[in-house]
Write a protein that holds these residues in place. Structure first.
Motif, mmCIF file in Angstrom:
data_model
loop_
_atom_site.group_PDB
_atom_site.id
_atom_site.type_symbol
_atom_site.label_atom_id
_atom_site.label_comp_id
_atom_site.label_asym_id
_atom_site.label_seq_id
_atom_site.Cartn_x
_atom_site.Cartn_y
_atom_site.Cartn_z
ATOM 1 N N GLY A 9 0.799 -1.215 0.000
ATOM 2 C CA GLY A 9 0.000 0.000 0.000
ATOM 3 C C GLY A 9 0.834 1.269 0.000
ATOM 4 N N MET A 10 0.630 2.126 -0.983
ATOM 5 C CA MET A 10 1.294 3.408 -1.178
ATOM 6 C C MET A 10 2.773 3.270 -1.510
ATOM 7 S SD MET A 10 -1.461 4.932 -1.112
ATOM 8 C CE MET A 10 -0.763 6.503 -1.662
ATOM 9 N N VAL A 11 3.189 2.042 -1.851
ATOM 10 C CA VAL A 11 4.539 1.787 -2.356
ATOM 11 C C VAL A 11 4.435 1.195 -3.765
ATOM 12 C CG1 VAL A 11 6.698 0.528 -1.991
ATOM 13 C CG2 VAL A 11 5.476 1.500 -0.032
ATOM 14 N N LEU A 12 3.733 0.078 -3.885
ATOM 15 C CA LEU A 12 3.472 -0.528 -5.191
ATOM 16 C C LEU A 12 2.003 -0.462 -5.575
ATOM 17 C CD1 LEU A 12 5.710 -3.737 -4.885
ATOM 18 C CD2 LEU A 12 6.279 -1.561 -6.007
ATOM 19 N N ILE A 13 1.155 -0.159 -4.605
ATOM 20 C CA ILE A 13 -0.291 -0.126 -4.828
ATOM 21 C C ILE A 13 -0.855 1.191 -4.309
ATOM 22 C CG2 ILE A 13 -2.497 -1.131 -4.090
ATOM 23 C CD1 ILE A 13 -0.997 -3.821 -3.918
ATOM 24 N N HIS A 14 -1.756 1.776 -5.076
ATOM 25 C CA HIS A 14 -2.443 2.995 -4.646
ATOM 26 C C HIS A 14 -3.683 2.603 -3.834
ATOM 27 C CE1 HIS A 14 -4.494 7.052 -5.837
ATOM 28 N NE2 HIS A 14 -4.105 7.033 -4.577
ATOM 29 N N PHE A 88 0.206 0.941 -8.933
ATOM 30 C CA PHE A 88 0.750 2.122 -9.590
ATOM 31 C C PHE A 88 1.231 1.736 -10.993
ATOM 32 C CE2 PHE A 88 1.505 3.597 -5.119
ATOM 33 C CZ PHE A 88 0.665 4.707 -5.181
ATOM 34 N N ASP A 89 1.276 2.703 -11.881
ATOM 35 C CA ASP A 89 1.636 2.409 -13.269
ATOM 36 C C ASP A 89 3.076 1.915 -13.404
ATOM 37 O OD1 ASP A 89 2.812 4.847 -12.669
ATOM 38 O OD2 ASP A 89 1.963 5.936 -14.397
ATOM 39 N N TYR A 90 3.924 2.240 -12.443
ATOM 40 C CA TYR A 90 5.325 1.841 -12.520
ATOM 41 C C TYR A 90 5.623 0.485 -11.896
ATOM 42 C CZ TYR A 90 5.353 3.545 -7.647
ATOM 43 O OH TYR A 90 5.077 3.744 -6.318
ATOM 44 N N SER A 91 4.691 -0.083 -11.158
ATOM 45 C CA SER A 91 5.010 -1.204 -10.267
ATOM 46 C C SER A 91 5.511 -2.444 -11.003
ATOM 47 C CB SER A 91 3.794 -1.557 -9.408
ATOM 48 O OG SER A 91 3.461 -0.473 -8.570
ATOM 49 N N LEU A 118 -9.497 -10.287 -4.068
ATOM 50 C CA LEU A 118 -10.197 -9.590 -5.137
ATOM 51 C C LEU A 118 -9.243 -8.947 -6.131
ATOM 52 C CD1 LEU A 118 -13.044 -7.805 -3.123
ATOM 53 C CD2 LEU A 118 -13.336 -9.649 -4.774
ATOM 54 N N ASN A 119 -8.090 -8.523 -5.646
ATOM 55 C CA ASN A 119 -7.188 -7.719 -6.466
ATOM 56 C C ASN A 119 -5.962 -8.453 -6.975
ATOM 57 O OD1 ASN A 119 -8.022 -4.672 -6.495
ATOM 58 N ND2 ASN A 119 -8.476 -5.396 -4.441
ATOM 59 N N ARG A 120 -5.713 -9.639 -6.484
ATOM 60 C CA ARG A 120 -4.420 -10.279 -6.737
ATOM 61 C C ARG A 120 -4.096 -10.423 -8.225
ATOM 62 N NH1 ARG A 120 -2.075 -14.175 -2.313
ATOM 63 N NH2 ARG A 120 0.086 -14.249 -3.002
ATOM 64 N N THR A 121 -5.095 -10.728 -9.041
ATOM 65 C CA THR A 121 -4.808 -10.958 -10.460
ATOM 66 C C THR A 121 -4.325 -9.696 -11.166
ATOM 67 O OG1 THR A 121 -7.143 -10.592 -11.014
ATOM 68 C CG2 THR A 121 -6.430 -12.880 -10.676
ATOM 69 N N LYS A 122 -4.705 -8.517 -10.672
ATOM 70 C CA LYS A 122 -4.224 -7.296 -11.328
ATOM 71 C C LYS A 122 -2.897 -6.806 -10.760
ATOM 72 C CE LYS A 122 -7.195 -4.058 -8.713
ATOM 73 N NZ LYS A 122 -8.375 -3.174 -8.828
ATOM 74 N N TYR A 123 -2.421 -7.463 -9.708
ATOM 75 C CA TYR A 123 -1.092 -7.141 -9.183
ATOM 76 C C TYR A 123 -0.066 -8.001 -9.914
ATOM 77 C CZ TYR A 123 -3.705 -4.991 -5.314
ATOM 78 O OH TYR A 123 -4.551 -4.230 -4.550
ATOM 79 N N THR A 124 0.135 -7.705 -11.180
ATOM 80 C CA THR A 124 0.980 -8.546 -12.024
ATOM 81 C C THR A 124 2.437 -8.530 -11.588
ATOM 82 O OG1 THR A 124 1.104 -6.683 -13.570
ATOM 83 C CG2 THR A 124 -0.534 -8.395 -14.024
ATOM 84 N N PHE A 125 2.849 -7.526 -10.838
ATOM 85 C CA PHE A 125 4.228 -7.490 -10.346
ATOM 86 C C PHE A 125 4.528 -8.660 -9.413
ATOM 87 C CE2 PHE A 125 1.684 -4.782 -7.555
ATOM 88 C CZ PHE A 125 1.959 -5.329 -6.315
ATOM 89 N N LEU A 126 3.484 -9.269 -8.834
ATOM 90 C CA LEU A 126 3.708 -10.411 -7.948
ATOM 91 C C LEU A 126 4.279 -11.610 -8.704
ATOM 92 C CD1 LEU A 126 0.498 -10.271 -5.705
ATOM 93 C CD2 LEU A 126 2.832 -9.662 -5.042
ATOM 94 N N ASN A 127 4.179 -11.595 -10.031
ATOM 95 C CA ASN A 127 4.776 -12.670 -10.830
ATOM 96 C C ASN A 127 6.296 -12.673 -10.739
ATOM 97 O OD1 ASN A 127 2.255 -13.531 -11.809
ATOM 98 N ND2 ASN A 127 2.308 -12.056 -13.484
#
Length: 213
Positions: A9-14, A88-91, A118-127
Motif C-alpha cells: 500500500g502506497m509503495v506498489l499499490i495505490h 501504480f503504473d510503474y510497479s 479480489l485484487n491479486r490478479t491485477k497485481y501482475t508485479f507479484l509474478n
C-alpha cells in the motif's frame, strides 16, 4: 546483492479510498463521515490482522455508525470493494526490472484476505517476487517485531543484507529493530529510486519516465 523487501500500500499499490468514495458518489460530510466510519477507523486494521473475521468487522463498524450502515454494506459489495486499490503504473516494470537484474524480491504487507483475493490478479508485479508475508495469513501486523522475523526465517533472509521500502516510519522502525535497512517511501517512485541508488548503488533511469512533475 541485497534482498529487496517491499510494502504494498502506497509503495506498489495505490490505496485510493478517497477517490473511491468520490467514484461511489459520496461528497462533503457524508464522504468524510464514511471515511471515519471505515477507512480511518481503527477497526480497519482488523481486516489486515485477519482474526475477527470480515463480517464481524463490518458489523462493528455499522454498530458504531448506524447512520452509514447501508452505505458500509454497499461499499463492502465485492464489485465495489475491488476498486479501492490499484497498482501504480510503474510497479510491474520496477519489480520485473529488479528481478531480471538478479535481486531476490519479497513483499511484507498489512493486507486483508478478502481485498487481496479480489485484487491479486491485477497485481501482475507479484509474478516477479520470490515470496512474501501478508498480515492476514500470519495474524500479525507491522510494526510487530514478530512479522519481520516471520519473513526473515521463512526465506532465510540475512537482515544485514536486505533493504525494506515502506511508506510508514513506524513500519520502517520495526524493520530496523530486526536489523534491516529501511527506506521510508514518502514520495512514491522517487523515494524508491533514491533508496535503490543510495542503499544498493542501483540506477534505473528508464523508470524516471513515470515520475510526475
Amino acid at each position: 546483492m541485497k534482498a529487496l523487501i517491499f510494502d504494498l500500500g502506497m509503495v506498489l499499490i495505490h490505496f485510493r479510498w478517497r477517490d473511491f468514495l468520490t467514484d461511489m458518489g459520496y461528497e462533503g460530510e457524508k464522504k468524510e463521515g464514511l471515511a471515519r466510519a471505515m477507512f480511518q477507523n481503527p477497526l480497519w486494521t482488523e481486516f489486515d490482522r485477519g482474526v475477527m473475521g470480515d463480517e464481524n468487522v463490518i458489523a462493528q463498524m455499522q454498530l458504531e455508525s448506524p447512520q452509514y450502515a447501508e452505505d458500509i454494506e454497499r461499499i463492502w459489495q465485492k464489485e465495489n470493494f475491488v476498486n479501492i486499490c490499484h497498482p501504480f503504473d510503474y510497479s510491474e516494470e520496477l519489480i520485473r526490472t529488479l528481478h531480471e537484474m538478479g535481486y531476490k524480491i519479497y513483499v511484507l504487507s498489512n493486507y486483508g484476505k478478502t481485498l487481496l483475493g479480489l485484487n491479486r490478479t491485477k497485481y501482475t508485479f507479484l509474478n516477479y517476487v520470490d515470496g512474501g508475508v501478508f498480515s492476514c495469513d500470519v495474524k500479525l501486523l507491522k510494526q510487530d517485531d514478530a512479522i519481520y522475523q516471520e519473513l526473515i526465517e521463512k526465506y532465510g533472509i540475512d537482515p544485514e543484507n536486505a533493504v525494506f521500502f515502506d511508506d510508514l516510519e513506524a513500519n520502517c522502525e520495526g524493520a530496523r529493530r530486526a536489523g534491516i535497512t529501511a527506506v521510508q517511501v514518502t514520495d512514491g517512485l522517487r523515494s524508491i529510486l533514491d533508496g535503490l541508488r543510495e542503499e544498493c548503488g542501483v540506477e534505473l533511469p528508464a523508470m524516471e519516465r513515470y515520475l510526475k512533475d
